[in-house]
Design an enzyme around this catalytic site. Structure first.
Site, mmCIF file in Angstrom:
data_model
loop_
_atom_site.group_PDB
_atom_site.id
_atom_site.type_symbol
_atom_site.label_atom_id
_atom_site.label_comp_id
_atom_site.label_asym_id
_atom_site.label_seq_id
_atom_site.Cartn_x
_atom_site.Cartn_y
_atom_site.Cartn_z
ATOM 1 N N CYS A 61 0.819 -1.206 0.000
ATOM 2 C CA CYS A 61 0.000 0.000 0.000
ATOM 3 C C CYS A 61 0.859 1.266 0.000
ATOM 4 O O CYS A 61 2.070 1.221 0.148
ATOM 5 C CB CYS A 61 -0.940 -0.007 1.202
ATOM 6 S SG CYS A 61 -0.093 0.234 2.772
ATOM 7 N N ALA A 64 2.973 1.824 3.045
ATOM 8 C CA ALA A 64 4.178 0.974 3.036
ATOM 9 C C ALA A 64 5.270 1.609 2.188
ATOM 10 O O ALA A 64 6.445 1.621 2.564
ATOM 11 C CB ALA A 64 3.840 -0.420 2.515
ATOM 12 N N ARG A 95 11.783 -5.135 6.557
ATOM 13 C CA ARG A 95 12.409 -4.941 5.254
ATOM 14 C C ARG A 95 13.908 -5.257 5.257
ATOM 15 O O ARG A 95 14.546 -5.245 4.234
ATOM 16 C CB ARG A 95 12.143 -3.511 4.788
ATOM 17 C CG ARG A 95 12.493 -3.250 3.342
ATOM 18 C CD ARG A 95 11.656 -2.117 2.810
ATOM 19 N NE ARG A 95 12.170 -1.510 1.599
ATOM 20 C CZ ARG A 95 12.922 -0.422 1.576
ATOM 21 N NH1 ARG A 95 13.268 0.179 2.697
ATOM 22 N NH2 ARG A 95 13.312 0.086 0.427
ATOM 23 N N HIS A 194 5.940 6.282 -2.560
ATOM 24 C CA HIS A 194 7.282 6.781 -2.886
ATOM 25 C C HIS A 194 7.196 8.250 -3.284
ATOM 26 O O HIS A 194 7.989 9.068 -2.850
ATOM 27 C CB HIS A 194 7.875 6.022 -4.083
ATOM 28 C CG HIS A 194 7.970 4.537 -3.902
ATOM 29 N ND1 HIS A 194 7.903 3.665 -4.944
ATOM 30 C CD2 HIS A 194 8.127 3.788 -2.788
ATOM 31 C CE1 HIS A 194 8.017 2.430 -4.503
ATOM 32 N NE2 HIS A 194 8.151 2.479 -3.187
#
Ligand code: CFN
Ligand code: HCA
Length: 541
Positions: A61, A64, A95, A194
């Site tokens: 998502c 994230a 991660r 991002h």
């Protein structure tokens, strides 16, 4: 092992067969047989579009992509998730982005900060709770920066996280507090996150430290996240070459590195998908040009170092880079030659994120392995086709209206509906594209390139093509292994890495050799499946 006689068209048909007609029509545009079209132009793929409800996607998502991917790896910014506890918990250190805090000991990464929203916050609003959380974090840790991340319910109830952050920043005076409207449901995938992260870091942080940085060849490394220590290996190589890395966005980074990024002379973009927006903004605002690099694969590492040296055009650097390559390569070549005796001709499939499914094909090629099929989870058309934005058409990005910047802007810039002929017309009209090799350019003709691969298609592909190794993430890990095929996670690297640079290439060769040469996969069938029970005849004495 099945002998594959299927044509790519047959496989595509097989994958689509089970879908209702409308779904099949849309998926057909996201499954590409890599062949040049009549005009010898690269084939087009539909990418960065919403997953059809009901399909089990492997995407993540927006939250994230913002909190976990871009902001997560910076050790001295304190990240607070404003939302229910699950969002914070599931993005807590999963991660495998590593850090080295030995310089000053400040590292908030092992902590998980959240406002732990409850029913009453949803009903009466969570702004007061957020302000209290920011205050508490400040009182305990005194960080240089606090970042606040919105989760889905925050957008739904309309908490103004930006106003709260601004107020707290003014109150503290010595701590930069800013927020991200990165509600999980926004945009199409983590890619939207991002973009939001890029905009906010650039607006609120980059350029803050005006003290010039020392160094002869100063670069920023954009889009490297130090998963499994990749960034450590790349920094080792830079140091050996005499290249000064001012800031990495954002592996093993610090607040001050972001704040000083404008002092670099060149931006080297590794993962284009996640950070191209910062590269463009640094170019527009500070005139720093960017080039595409890739440190996954020993040959690609050498090529990227040469590209950097070429940019600076300085004999001292060029010579040093050649010396380093000459020093590092023999060991890499020796290991590659050894593993090749076992890996040559073997096959792989890669379905990962927005750049690795492409970058890792270099490493497989170095081992003589062929990529049968690959695709991104959430990349855009330019990551497939190797095109870049036309700067003149770049819209103003407002992180609070992600539908605008991710969907409308995407159509304007990369335009999923723009044909290759239209691209060519723009080029002929004098528009400049930044060219770099996309996934389609690298893959063999006739291979299958699939965007946003789902659970059903993954299983079907493996069944039809039986690759020697399948690379993806945790959601695919066990379903693939149950099909009797070794599976390597290329997000977290399972527990391995680094795989970048020269030393990383050696690690990767050895790991893949171990996986594809293992006999264990031939024992997947239980003895009674191999040789069914004999029927017994009961004899009464
Ligand atoms: S480290 Fe990167 S390299 S940032 Fe991106 S597109 Fe993700 S978290 Mo997972 S492994 Fe993956 Fe890439 Fe760039 Fe990682 S391929 S999906 S959002 N990714
Ligand atoms: C993310 C992070 C992720 C997930 C990996 C996986 C990562 O998308 O939110 O599915 O295995 O690399 O950690 O991509």
């Amino acid at each position: 092992k099945k002998v594959v006689q299927l044509m790519p068209t047959d496989i595509k048909e097989e994958l689509l067969k089970k879908y209702p007609p409308k779904v099949a029509r849309k998926r057909a545009k996201q499954i590409l047989i890599n062949e040049a079209t009549e005009a010898e132009a690269p084939p087009e793929i539909l990418a960065n579009v919403r997953t059809i409800p009901g399909i089990i996607t492997m995407r993540g998502c927006t939250y994230a992509g913002c909190k976990g991917v871009i902001m997560g790896p910076t050790r001295d910014i304190l990240n607070i998730t404003h939302g229910p506890i699950g969002c914070g918990f599931y993005s807590w250190l999963t991660r495998r982005n590593q850090t080295d805090a030995s310089a000053d000991g400040v590292n908030y990464m092992p902590y998980c900060f959240s406002t732990d929203m409850q029913d009453q916050d949803i009903i009466f609003g969570g702004e007061k709770k957020l302000a209290a959380a920011i205050q508490e974090a400040y009182d305990i840790f005194h960080p240089k920066g606090i970042c606040v991340f919105a989760t889905c319910p925050v957008g739904l109830i309309g908490d103004d996280i930006h106003a709260v952050s601004r107020k707290m920043k003014e109150k503290f005076g010595d701590c930069n507090v800013f927020a991200f409207s990165c509600e999980g449901y926004k945009g199409v995938s983590q890619s939207a996150g991002h973009h939001i992260a890029n905009n906010q870091v650039f607006t609120n942080l980059v350029g803050e430290n005006e003290t010039p940085k020392e160094g002869k060849y100063k670069i920023n490394l954009l889009g490297e996240y130090n998963i499994g220590g990749d960034g450590f290996e790349i920094d080792r190589i830079f140091k050996k070459c005499g290249i000064t890395n001012i800031s990495t966005f954002s592996g093993n980074s610090t607040y001050d590195q972001f704040a000083s990024a404008q002092h670099a002379d060149l931006d080297c973009v590794m993962c284009h998908r996640s950070i191209n927006y910062v590269a463009d903004m640094l170019e527009t605002k500070y005139g720093i040009p960017w080039i595409k690099v890739n440190f996954i694969g020993a040959e690609s590492t050498a090529k990227s170092l040469r590209k950097i040296a070429e940019y600076f055009g300085d004999k001292e650097l060029t010579d040093r880079v050649e010396e380093v390559i000459a020093e590092e390569m023999p060991e890499v070549k020796a290991v590659a030659a050894d593993v090749r005796t076992r890996t040559e001709g073997k096959t792989a499939m890669l379905f990962v994120g927005g750049s690795r499914a492409h970058h890792y094909q270099d490493l497989f090629a170095e081992m003589g392995m062929k990529t049968l099929s690959a695709g991104y989870e959430f990349a855009h058309r330019d990551d497939y086709e190797g095109r870049q934005v036309i700067p003149e058409l770049k819209p103003d990005a407002d992180s609070r209206n992600i539908e605008e910047i991710e969907v409308v802007a995407d159509e304007k810039l990369y335009n999923p509906r723009k044909t290759t002929d239209e691209y060519k017309a723009l080029e002929d009209a004098g528009f400049e594209f930044k060219h770099y090799e996309g996934m389609n350019d690298q893959m063999d003709k006739g291979t299958l390139i699939i965007d946003d691969l789902n659970q059903y298609e993954a299983d079907k592909l493996v069944e039809l093509l039986k690759p020697d190794i399948f690379c993806a993430g945790i959601k695919e890990k066990f379903s693939i292994q149950k099909l009797g095929v070794p599976m390597k996670q290329l997000h977290s690297y399972d527990s391995g890495g680094p795989y970048a640079g020269f030393k990383g290439a050696i690690n990767f060769y050895k790991e893949i050799d171990r996986l594809v040469s293992s006999k264990v996969w031939s024992y997947m069938k239980a003895p009674w499946q191999e040789s069914p029970e004999l029927t017994a005849t009961f004899v009464w004495e």
